[in-house]
Design a protein around this motif. Structure first.
Motif, short mmCIF file in Angstrom:
data_model
loop_
_atom_site.label_atom_id
_atom_site.label_comp_id
_atom_site.label_asym_id
_atom_site.label_seq_id
_atom_site.Cartn_x
_atom_site.Cartn_y
_atom_site.Cartn_z
N VAL A 209 0.84 -1.20 0.00
CA VAL A 209 0.00 0.00 0.00
C VAL A 209 0.87 1.25 0.00
N GLU A 210 1.92 1.22 0.82
CA GLU A 210 2.81 2.38 0.90
C GLU A 210 3.49 2.67 -0.44
N ALA A 211 3.68 1.65 -1.25
CA ALA A 211 4.36 1.82 -2.54
C ALA A 211 3.48 2.44 -3.61
N GLU A 212 2.18 2.55 -3.36
CA GLU A 212 1.27 3.12 -4.35
C GLU A 212 1.59 4.60 -4.58
N ASP A 213 1.41 5.06 -5.82
CA ASP A 213 1.63 6.47 -6.14
C ASP A 213 0.72 7.34 -5.27
N GLY A 214 1.30 8.41 -4.74
CA GLY A 214 0.50 9.34 -3.94
C GLY A 214 0.40 8.97 -2.47
N VAL A 215 1.06 7.88 -2.05
CA VAL A 215 1.02 7.44 -0.66
C VAL A 215 2.39 7.66 -0.02
N LEU A 216 2.37 8.21 1.20
CA LEU A 216 3.61 8.41 1.96
C LEU A 216 3.85 7.27 2.95
N ASP A 217 2.79 6.88 3.67
CA ASP A 217 2.95 5.86 4.70
C ASP A 217 1.64 5.12 4.90
N ALA A 218 1.74 3.87 5.32
CA ALA A 218 0.57 3.05 5.63
C ALA A 218 0.84 2.31 6.93
N ALA A 219 -0.22 2.11 7.72
CA ALA A 219 -0.02 1.48 9.03
C ALA A 219 -1.29 0.79 9.50
N ILE A 220 -1.09 -0.28 10.27
CA ILE A 220 -2.17 -1.01 10.92
C ILE A 220 -1.87 -1.05 12.41
N TRP A 221 -2.84 -0.61 13.21
CA TRP A 221 -2.76 -0.73 14.66
C TRP A 221 -3.68 -1.86 15.12
N VAL A 222 -3.13 -2.80 15.88
CA VAL A 222 -3.95 -3.84 16.50
C VAL A 222 -4.78 -3.24 17.64
#
Length: 538
Positions: free
Chosen positions: A252-265
């Protein structure tokens, strides 16, 4: 009875008070540093706090770093010094434990605010790295991290770019997501990527301050709450489905227009409305960040029934029976999980050690070699130190504050080892009682590394059974263990969440509720930038 479990030696008392709010520096104008680099302040308080643990955490437990100490704490900042000028305010990292006393929080928060006020009075501040855990509970506050950042925002202004680094067992409310501009969390449990995550948060901040797209002021934030609340021992990335779930984050982070992606449990051992899983994706393209946050949230929801404990489980007696069975691998590790001090347990319980010493197999010195870590008992430690190695002593330890399941334990044994100077424990002693080597400490301490044992003249690799107050085994313990079971023991971080009795979490919530009246809304909520009103977020 005192409500304070020993947590470590006293440090400098915090001081200072909030001051007036200065005018904010313009976004994207890194003029604070003489060299033209953006000025980035650093502040935050980090602790994982169980509301089911009958203790209180005080200011000295955070071991605060101040000023230049903050910058010196993180080696990776030196590699970024050509790109930004880092200024420390105050950061504090405490061992997980009980609720933070309100007066102590107020003192630490006031000092952070005062130090930031002095900084903004001296120079323009362009960014702030918010160094937190995300599961801090303070008396009277349901969202302590948002409260603290609100006080910080009152000083640095709404236009300063804020990047937060968090534990994946933290909580991200809409209010916290609103006040930050960038936020990321660990992608591994155990948290072998902790420093990598902190560096990513800072690099993202530097990149936004120095290379943001023309016309872009602040990143877009997509936030999705997920009605799932599970303990870390069921969501370890060592096994499925968490391994594959978290493997989607870099994609997801590698998608154009994305800086960061995260999941919190999320954090399962606090009873607050904010406790649940969450996804957040940040970037410059609203459609891309929304799609990414929804993808991760749906992936999490779809595998909710597949999460299992990271190791075989059983009652404490069942785990000990397995460890002592003919042909069992050595060393056999057992996690005494209910009083895990690195998940929020008091670390003060004696229930586990009481059960061990009651076993007839361990009453003779020539029985199976057992290491048990650990129980705090300042008076017991002092007695053993005074007697010296080799002496036989009778001491009483534990249950100074957490006597819900067992009272203080009295033991007679030989002093096997004494060690002074530990950051957390201060002084440690080993008492041999029969074939059990019980570690006693002045203040509570986690035992995560092989040297924690060998420094005490213990040989965990040659022991028959090693019992540690922990949940999933940290990497060095995992590597030492020939076999391992997770004991479902009582305590403030009981793995049986329904046995604990949550009353304030949002409902419906899996696994407390297995049937939902309707499918949860896993659509992305676009959180307004921090310099605009939050408004209503469902």
């Amino acid at each position: 009875m005192s409500d304070t479990v020993p947590t470590g030696p006293t440090t400098q008392s915090p001081a200072g008070s909030p001051a007036g709010s200065p005018a904010a520096s313009p976004v994207g104008s890194p003029v604070g540093s003489p060299a033209g680099r953006p000025v980035i302040a650093i502040a935050g308080l980090a602790i994982e706090t169980s509301t089911f643990t009958p203790t209180r955490t005080h200011a000295e437990a955070f071991h605060p770093d101040r000023g230049d100490e903050v910058v010196a704490r993180y080696d990776f900042l030196a590699g970024l010094s050509d790109a930004a000028d880092f200024r420390g305010a105050l950061i504090g990292h405490a061992l997980p434990g009980g609720i933070v006393a309100r007066d102590d929080y107020e003192a630490l928060a006031a000092e952070i605010v005062s130090r930031l006020q002095s900084l903004v009075d001296a120079t323009a501040v362009d960014g702030l790295w918010y160094d937190i855990h995300g599961a801090m509970v303070v008396e009277g506050l349901d969202d302590a991290e948002a409260d603290l950042l609100g006080r910080i925002r009152a000083v640095i202004g709404p236009d300063v770019i804020v990047s937060a680094s968090m534990d994946l067992h933290g909580n991200v409310t809409a209010e916290l997501a609103h006040q930050v501009d960038l936020v990321t969390c660990y992608r591994m449990a155990p948290h072998e990527d902790a420093m990598e995550t902190k560096e990513r948060a800072v690099r993202n901040l530097v990149d936004v301050l120095t290379t943001r797209p023309v016309g872009s002021q602040r990143p877009v934030k997509a936030w999705v709450p997920i009605p799932v609340l599970l303990p870390g021992e069921q969501t370890s990335t060592r096994i499925e489905p968490a391994a594959s779930l978290y493997a989607q984050v870099p994609a997801v982070e590698a998608e154009d227009g994305v800086l960061d992606a995260a999941i919190w449990v999320g954090y399962a051992w606090a009873d607050q409305p904010r406790d649940r899983a969450v996804t957040v994706v940040t970037g410059w393209d609203q459609d891309a960040v929304a799609a990414g946050a929804e993808r991760l949230a749906r992936a999490f929801w779809d595998v909710r029934e597949d999460f299992v404990f990271v190791a075989p489980t059983g009652s404490f007696a069942e785990c000990l029976d397995a460890a002592l069975a003919p042909g069992a691998a050595r060393p056999y590790f057992v996690s005494d999980s209910g009083d895990n001090p690195t998940a929020g347990g008091s670390g003060d319980m004696t229930w586990g050690l009481t059960e061990v010493l009651a076993r007839p197999e361990f009453r003779s010195a020539d029985g199976p070699t057992v290491i048990y870590a650990s129980v705090p008992g300042p008076d017991a430690v002092a007695t053993a130190v005074a007697a010296g190695v080799g002496a036989t002593v009778t001491v009483t330890a534990g249950a100074a504050v957490d006597d819900v399941h067992a009272g203080p334990i009295t033991m007679t044994g030989r002093v096997h080892a004494v060690k002074h100077g530990d950051r957390d424990a201060e002084t440690e002693v080993v008492l041999q009682v029969g074939s059990v080597y019980a570690v006693l400490t002045t203040y509570r301490k986690p035992y995560h590394h092989e040297h924690d044992f060998t420094d005490l003249d213990l040989a965990p690799r040659q022991a028959d059974v090693v019992i540690v107050k922990i949940g999933y085994l940290e990497p060095e313990l995992f590597d030492m263990a020939a076999d391992w079971m997770l004991a479902l023991t009582p305590g403030g971080v009981d793995q049986d969440l329904e046995r604990l009795g949550h009353h304030r979490i949002a409902r419906p919530m899996f696994p407390y509720d297995r049937v939902f009246p309707s499918a949860p809304d896993l659509g992305a909520r676009i959180i307004p930038p921090s310099n605009e009103p939050l408004g209503a977020i469902a």
